[in-house]
Structure formats: structure tokens, C-alpha cells
Design a protein around this motif. Structure first.
Motif, PDB file in Angstrom:
ATOM      1  N   ALA A 294       0.849  -1.194   0.000  1.00  0.00           N
ATOM      2  CA  ALA A 294       0.000   0.000   0.000  1.00  0.00           C
ATOM      3  C   ALA A 294       0.884   1.244   0.000  1.00  0.00           C
ATOM      4  N   PRO A 295       0.428   2.330  -0.629  1.00  0.00           N
ATOM      5  CA  PRO A 295       1.173   3.589  -0.561  1.00  0.00           C
ATOM      6  C   PRO A 295       0.840   4.329   0.734  1.00  0.00           C
ATOM      7  N   ARG A 296       1.843   4.941   1.329  1.00  0.00           N
ATOM      8  CA  ARG A 296       1.645   5.727   2.548  1.00  0.00           C
ATOM      9  C   ARG A 296       2.464   7.014   2.452  1.00  0.00           C
ATOM     10  N   LYS A 297       1.918   8.095   2.999  1.00  0.00           N
ATOM     11  CA  LYS A 297       2.642   9.361   3.019  1.00  0.00           C
ATOM     12  C   LYS A 297       3.733   9.305   4.080  1.00  0.00           C
ATOM     13  N   VAL A 298       4.973   9.504   3.663  1.00  0.00           N
ATOM     14  CA  VAL A 298       6.113   9.516   4.577  1.00  0.00           C
ATOM     15  C   VAL A 298       6.962  10.741   4.238  1.00  0.00           C
ATOM     16  N   ASP A 299       7.067  11.668   5.198  1.00  0.00           N
ATOM     17  CA  ASP A 299       7.846  12.894   4.995  1.00  0.00           C
ATOM     18  C   ASP A 299       7.454  13.621   3.706  1.00  0.00           C
ATOM     19  N   GLY A 300       6.160  13.664   3.448  1.00  0.00           N
ATOM     20  CA  GLY A 300       5.671  14.410   2.297  1.00  0.00           C
ATOM     21  C   GLY A 300       5.714  13.661   0.983  1.00  0.00           C
ATOM     22  N   GLU A 301       6.269  12.443   0.963  1.00  0.00           N
ATOM     23  CA  GLU A 301       6.336  11.647  -0.257  1.00  0.00           C
ATOM     24  C   GLU A 301       5.468  10.401  -0.110  1.00  0.00           C
ATOM     25  N   GLN A 302       5.034   9.874  -1.235  1.00  0.00           N
ATOM     26  CA  GLN A 302       4.216   8.669  -1.224  1.00  0.00           C
ATOM     27  C   GLN A 302       5.114   7.446  -1.423  1.00  0.00           C
ATOM     28  N   HIS A 303       5.328   6.700  -0.338  1.00  0.00           N
ATOM     29  CA  HIS A 303       6.196   5.530  -0.371  1.00  0.00           C
ATOM     30  C   HIS A 303       5.387   4.243  -0.414  1.00  0.00           C
ATOM     31  N   LEU A 304       5.991   3.193  -0.960  1.00  0.00           N
ATOM     32  CA  LEU A 304       5.396   1.873  -0.852  1.00  0.00           C
ATOM     33  C   LEU A 304       5.711   1.307   0.526  1.00  0.00           C
ATOM     34  N   VAL A 305       4.668   0.856   1.219  1.00  0.00           N
ATOM     35  CA  VAL A 305       4.812   0.210   2.524  1.00  0.00           C
ATOM     36  C   VAL A 305       4.296  -1.215   2.376  1.00  0.00           C
ATOM     37  N   THR A 306       5.075  -2.184   2.852  1.00  0.00           N
ATOM     38  CA  THR A 306       4.770  -3.585   2.555  1.00  0.00           C
ATOM     39  C   THR A 306       4.775  -4.455   3.808  1.00  0.00           C
ATOM     40  N   THR A 307       4.058  -5.580   3.730  1.00  0.00           N
ATOM     41  CA  THR A 307       3.986  -6.537   4.839  1.00  0.00           C
ATOM     42  C   THR A 307       4.080  -7.955   4.290  1.00  0.00           C
ATOM     43  N   THR A 308       4.959  -8.751   4.859  1.00  0.00           N
ATOM     44  CA  THR A 308       5.086 -10.148   4.448  1.00  0.00           C
ATOM     45  C   THR A 308       3.934 -10.979   5.000  1.00  0.00           C
ATOM     46  N   TYR A 309       3.585 -12.026   4.284  1.00  0.00           N
ATOM     47  CA  TYR A 309       2.603 -12.991   4.773  1.00  0.00           C
ATOM     48  C   TYR A 309       3.276 -14.251   5.324  1.00  0.00           C
ATOM     49  N   ASP A 310       4.486 -14.543   4.819  1.00  0.00           N
ATOM     50  CA  ASP A 310       5.050 -15.875   5.012  1.00  0.00           C
ATOM     51  C   ASP A 310       6.410 -15.937   5.700  1.00  0.00           C
ATOM     52  N   ASN A 311       7.109 -14.826   5.787  1.00  0.00           N
ATOM     53  CA  ASN A 311       8.451 -14.910   6.366  1.00  0.00           C
ATOM     54  C   ASN A 311       8.380 -14.820   7.892  1.00  0.00           C
ATOM     55  N   PHE A 312       8.234 -15.964   8.521  1.00  0.00           N
ATOM     56  CA  PHE A 312       8.136 -16.016   9.973  1.00  0.00           C
ATOM     57  C   PHE A 312       9.511 -16.005  10.643  1.00  0.00           C
ATOM     58  N   ALA A 313      10.580 -16.037   9.850  1.00  0.00           N
ATOM     59  CA  ALA A 313      11.927 -15.979  10.414  1.00  0.00           C
ATOM     60  C   ALA A 313      12.300 -14.543  10.784  1.00  0.00           C
ATOM     61  N   SER A 314      12.166 -13.621   9.842  1.00  0.00           N
ATOM     62  CA  SER A 314      12.424 -12.193  10.089  1.00  0.00           C
ATOM     63  C   SER A 314      11.307 -11.378   9.441  1.00  0.00           C
ATOM     64  N   PRO A 315      10.136 -11.353  10.048  1.00  0.00           N
ATOM     65  CA  PRO A 315       8.994 -10.693   9.403  1.00  0.00           C
ATOM     66  C   PRO A 315       9.159  -9.179   9.302  1.00  0.00           C
ATOM     67  N   LEU A 316       8.813  -8.650   8.141  1.00  0.00           N
ATOM     68  CA  LEU A 316       8.765  -7.207   7.932  1.00  0.00           C
ATOM     69  C   LEU A 316       7.292  -6.823   7.829  1.00  0.00           C
ATOM     70  N   ILE A 317       6.832  -5.982   8.761  1.00  0.00           N
ATOM     71  CA  ILE A 317       5.423  -5.618   8.856  1.00  0.00           C
ATOM     72  C   ILE A 317       5.276  -4.104   8.726  1.00  0.00           C
ATOM     73  N   GLN A 318       4.515  -3.676   7.741  1.00  0.00           N
ATOM     74  CA  GLN A 318       4.364  -2.246   7.431  1.00  0.00           C
ATOM     75  C   GLN A 318       5.750  -1.610   7.282  1.00  0.00           C
ATOM     76  N   TYR A 319       6.523  -2.212   6.417  1.00  0.00           N
ATOM     77  CA  TYR A 319       7.919  -1.826   6.171  1.00  0.00           C
ATOM     78  C   TYR A 319       7.975  -0.780   5.066  1.00  0.00           C
ATOM     79  N   ASP A 320       8.532   0.385   5.387  1.00  0.00           N
ATOM     80  CA  ASP A 320       8.688   1.467   4.429  1.00  0.00           C
ATOM     81  C   ASP A 320       9.859   1.135   3.505  1.00  0.00           C
ATOM     82  N   THR A 321       9.555   0.833   2.237  1.00  0.00           N
ATOM     83  CA  THR A 321      10.612   0.507   1.284  1.00  0.00           C
ATOM     84  C   THR A 321      11.447   1.726   0.907  1.00  0.00           C
ATOM     85  N   GLU A 322      10.908   2.914   1.177  1.00  0.00           N
ATOM     86  CA  GLU A 322      11.524   4.189   0.815  1.00  0.00           C
ATOM     87  C   GLU A 322      11.537   4.410  -0.692  1.00  0.00           C
TER      88      GLU A 322
END
Length: 439
Positions: A294-322
Motif C-alpha cells: 500500500a502507498p503511505r505518506k512519509v515525509d511528504g512523499e508517497q512511499h510503498l509500505v509492505t507486509t510479508t505474509y510468510d516470512n516467519f523468520a524475520s517478518p517485515l510488517i508495514q515496512y517502508d521501502t523508501e
């Protein structure tokens, strides 16, 4: 017949076998492929429920198993009970690379059997390490096969894959699982073409960073006899552009020289996001069954923010890709497609007033006449308002040639210097970035 040619012949036959009956791979692969097909057929309301349930499960897991999230969510006052529906996903606190780098990997991971270490963002100089499990590589393969099929790809088709692995020592190798011939990006293209001529196998697809395939296209264009002797001119059907923004100038050259179509995708390393040009060039259709995007406003810019469904080893949740995006389209609130805003994160320089300038615009947006004389341009900046342009000449330049006379700087408040180099500056894995360190 040499051993490599024998391996390729055997591999091509084995890759005609359906993955559903291949031990250790078939079950995971088939489930992932069927998940794509099933999800894409769902009504939008059911898609949103599916996304919510998978995100909720990962957040619940993080609360129970991952110290980093336990501490971070407590500090931010976020609780699992706050997550009641799809619309509540945006309430989950966003994380970023800097936050993750500030804590040991053990604090943001769970020790699982069969996991291995991966990393992302190394080209920026600050790689983020994390763990993945082996089944995620099989899932990824299923998703790529699904996307690549838009160019007519079948898993029995042999690919020429340019990789950044110096242990190949200039020789081609073959990966039977991927059904791809690997070539080191640092090996001279002439040597690669001569080895392909000896093999005589039918390579149908190219696979590499756009910048690498662009250089390969330039070489093949100026060494037509070597290119024809390799046999590629008779067998190529398409090219898969990976992990870089496909700058139009690069893409046009690749498609013209090889007479093929190209396909670009976004994401996959962090097991959070995957999107590809399933319909239009530079319009990335999101596969929300792979991970939530999903896109999210971060510091005035629209960044892609992502969440893994399957990586239970090192999960990234609402991770700002920048990574900045634009032209987003939605289906009842669920992101359907987007465009990259002229490149990946970090590809900008700063003018005298402190304004950020996208390097895609600076290099490709001004129609510089310097491109008539050079094949590549890269920029380094160590001081605000000043920059160095590194350029690779296509041919011998006349004495007294002034590159600045052919570089359009109107309305750009930056003092440029120019330095000629014999070949583009590459990262360890073979990427040709627009922004480089001063040499």
C-alpha cells in the motif's frame, strides 16, 4: 559433447516435468501458483478479507515471538485489538530500515529450522540482513513463472542469466532448478558470446539488470558477427529486467537490438511485495496474494509500505521501502497498480538551495546531446550544490572535446564537473547505479 552442454540438455528435459510431482518442491510450488489463480478470481470484498486475515496473523505472531515488535508496538501504544478489519491495517505503526539496523538481527527474528540469511539494499551502502526460509524461494519461483508467462515463458525455456558471482571465473555455468545459464557480469561479453556459440543451445530469454542488458545490447550491436555466431539472434523471445528501474533509453536499445519485448518487475527480496508489468509498460500490477502492498505518506512523499505474509523468520510488517510511487490505482481501497516515481530510493542529488533532484530526471529527462557520444552517465555528489558526471565514451573523442557543452544544465542549480571513464562503475553484484561514490 562438453559437460555443460549435457547438463543443459538433461535440465531442459527435467524441467518439462510438472512441479506438482517434484519432491520437496512440488507441494510448495503448486500451492503458491494456485494461490495466485484463486486470489485473482475473488471478488474485491473477499480479497480484502483475505489480506486482512494474513496481515492479522503476522501481527499476532510478531506480538508473540519477535522482541523488536513487542517493544516497538508497546512504545507506540498499538495493540492487536486495534486490528479489527482491512481498514485498520493503516493503524499498524510503520517501520523502516534505520529502525531495523539499530537492533541486532536476533531481536527482530525467530530462530526457525532451515532458515538462511539474506540482505537487501546493499547498493545504498547500508545492507539490511534478515532471515528467510527455503520454501520462500520456491514460492517466489512460482510467482515469477506466473508473471513471465506474459511473454510466453515456460519453465522448460532456457534463460541466460547475468549474475554477479566472481567464482564463475569467466566460465558459463548451469542451474538446473532455475533452468538458466549463468554468466558473470564481469566477464567480457565477447567471451560469453564465444562460449554460447560452442554450446549451441536455444536460449529464449535474457535475465539481468537493465543496465547490464543495455551494455550487452551495445556490444552485440557493434559486434554483429559475434552476436550471430552465438545463435541468440535466432532464438531470443524476450528479456526479464530485474531489480532496477528500467530507464526508457536502456529498454529501447535492448528491444531494438535483440528484436524482443521486455518485462520489468518490482520487489521480492524482502518477501513482502511483488508487482510486474502484466498489462502496460512501467505500470506495475500488484500481486496482493504475495504480500500486502500500500502507498503511505512519509515525509511528504508517497512511499510503498509492505507486509510479508510468510516470512516467519524475520517478518517485515508495514515496512517502508523508501521507494516513491505515483499514478496509483485502487480497487475499493486495495492497491491494484502503481508507477515508480523515476527510479529507486536514494537516486537523487541536492542543489544549492537544498532541493532534491531525481537522477532519472537529471540524466534522462533533459535529452543531453552527450548521449550522442557516450553510452552511460553516472553522478557522484559529496557536497551540496556540486556534482561529478562520469561518462563512458562510445568511441574515441576528438581532442579538446568538452562534455559540459553537451550536458543541459538549464534551471539546475548545481556546478557539474565531468570525468571520462572506460566502463561504467558497478557494484559488487554488477549493478550500474545512477548515483555512485566519487572515484
Amino acid at each position: 559433447m562438453n559437460s555443460l552442454k549435457i547438463k543443459i540438455k538433461i535440465g531442459s528435459v527435467l524441467n518439462r516435468i510438472p512441479y506438482t510431482i517434484v519432491p520437496f518442491i512440488g507441494g510448495v510450488y503448486n500451492k503458491a501458483y494456485q494461490d495466485i489463480l484463486r486470489f485473482e478470481k475473488l471478488p474485491i470484498a473477499e480479497k480484502k478479507v483475505c489480506v486482512y486475515e494474513r496481515v492479522f496473523a503476522m501481527v499476532k505472531y510478531a506480538f508473540e515471538k519477535i522482541p523488536f515488535y513487542q517493544d516497538y508496538y508497546r512504545e507506540r501504544g498499538f495493540q492487536l485489538s486495534d486490528l479489527k478489519s482491512f481498514d485498520d491495517i493503516e493503524k499498524i505503526p510503520i517501520i523502516n530500515k534505520s529502525m531495523l539496523l539499530a537492533v541486532p538481527i536476533e531481536q527482530r527474528s525467530a530462530m526457525l529450522k532451515g532458515m538462511f540469511m539474506a540482505n537487501t539494499g546493499g547498493s545504498s551502502g547500508h545492507p539490511l540482513s534478515f532471515y528467510k526460509t527455503k520454501d520462500l524461494k520456491v514460492k517466489e519461483m512460482a510467482y515469477f513463472h506466473y508473471m513471465w508467462s506474459t511473454l510466453g515463458y515456460r519453465k522448460s525455456d532456457v534463460r541466460l542469466h547475468f549474475v554477479g558471482r566472481s567464482h564463475l571465473n569467466g566460465k558459463l555455468s548451469y542451474n538446473i532448478i532455475e533452468n538458466s545459464i549463468h554468466a558473470d557480469v564481469y566477464t567480457p561479453f565477447g567471451k560469453i558470446l564465444s562460449q554460447l556459440a560452442e554450446l549451441g543451445c536455444k536460449i529464449k530469454f535474457l535475465h539481468a539488470y537493465p543496465s547490464v542488458l543495455y551494455e550487452f545490447a551495445l556490444y552485440c550491436d557493434s559486434h554483429a558477427d559475434e552476436y550471430k555466431a552465438s545463435g541468440l539472434n535466432k532464438t531470443l523471445k524476450g528479456a526479464f529486467l530485474k531489480s532496477e528501474y528500467p530507464h526508457p533509453m536502456f529498454r529501447e536499445k535492448i528491444e531494438k537490438v535483440f528484436g524482443i519485448k521486455t518485462f520489468s518487475h518490482y520487489g521480492h527480496t524482502e518477501v513482502c511485495a511483488l508487482a510486474g508489468e502484466l498489462h502496460d509498460a512501467l505500470k506495475y500490477d500488484v500481486l496482493q496474494s504475495y504480500g500486502y502492498v500500500a502507498p503511505r505518506k512519509v515525509d511528504g512523499e508517497q512511499h510503498l509500505v509492505t507486509t510479508t505474509y510468510d516470512n516467519f523468520a524475520s517478518p517485515l510488517i508495514q515496512y517502508d521501502t523508501e521507494d516513491s510511487v505515483s499514478e496509483c490505482t485502487f480497487d475499493d481501497g486495495l492497491l491494484a497498480a502503481f508507477q515508480m516515481s523515476g527510479g529507486r530510493s536514494g537516486e537523487y542529488i541536492v542543489d544549492k538551495a537544498g532541493k532534491k533532484l531525481s537522477l532519472t530526471g537529471v540524466i534522462f529527462g533533459n535529452h543531453h546531446k552527450l548521449f550522442d557520444y557516450c553510452s552511460q552517465m553516472q553522478i557522484a555528489q559529496s557536497e551540496q550544490g556540486k556534482a561529478i558526471v562520469y561518462y563512458v565514451p562510445k568511441q574515441e573523442l576528438s581532442e579538446g572535446f568538452e562534455p559540459g557543452d553537451y550536458f543541459e544544465t538549464n534551471n539546475i542549480e548545481i556546478d557539474f564537473k565531468f570525468r571520462k571513464i572506460d566502463e561504467p562503475i558497478k557494484t559488487k553484484i554488477g549493478k550500474v547505479l545512477l548515483k555512485v561514490e566519487e572515484q
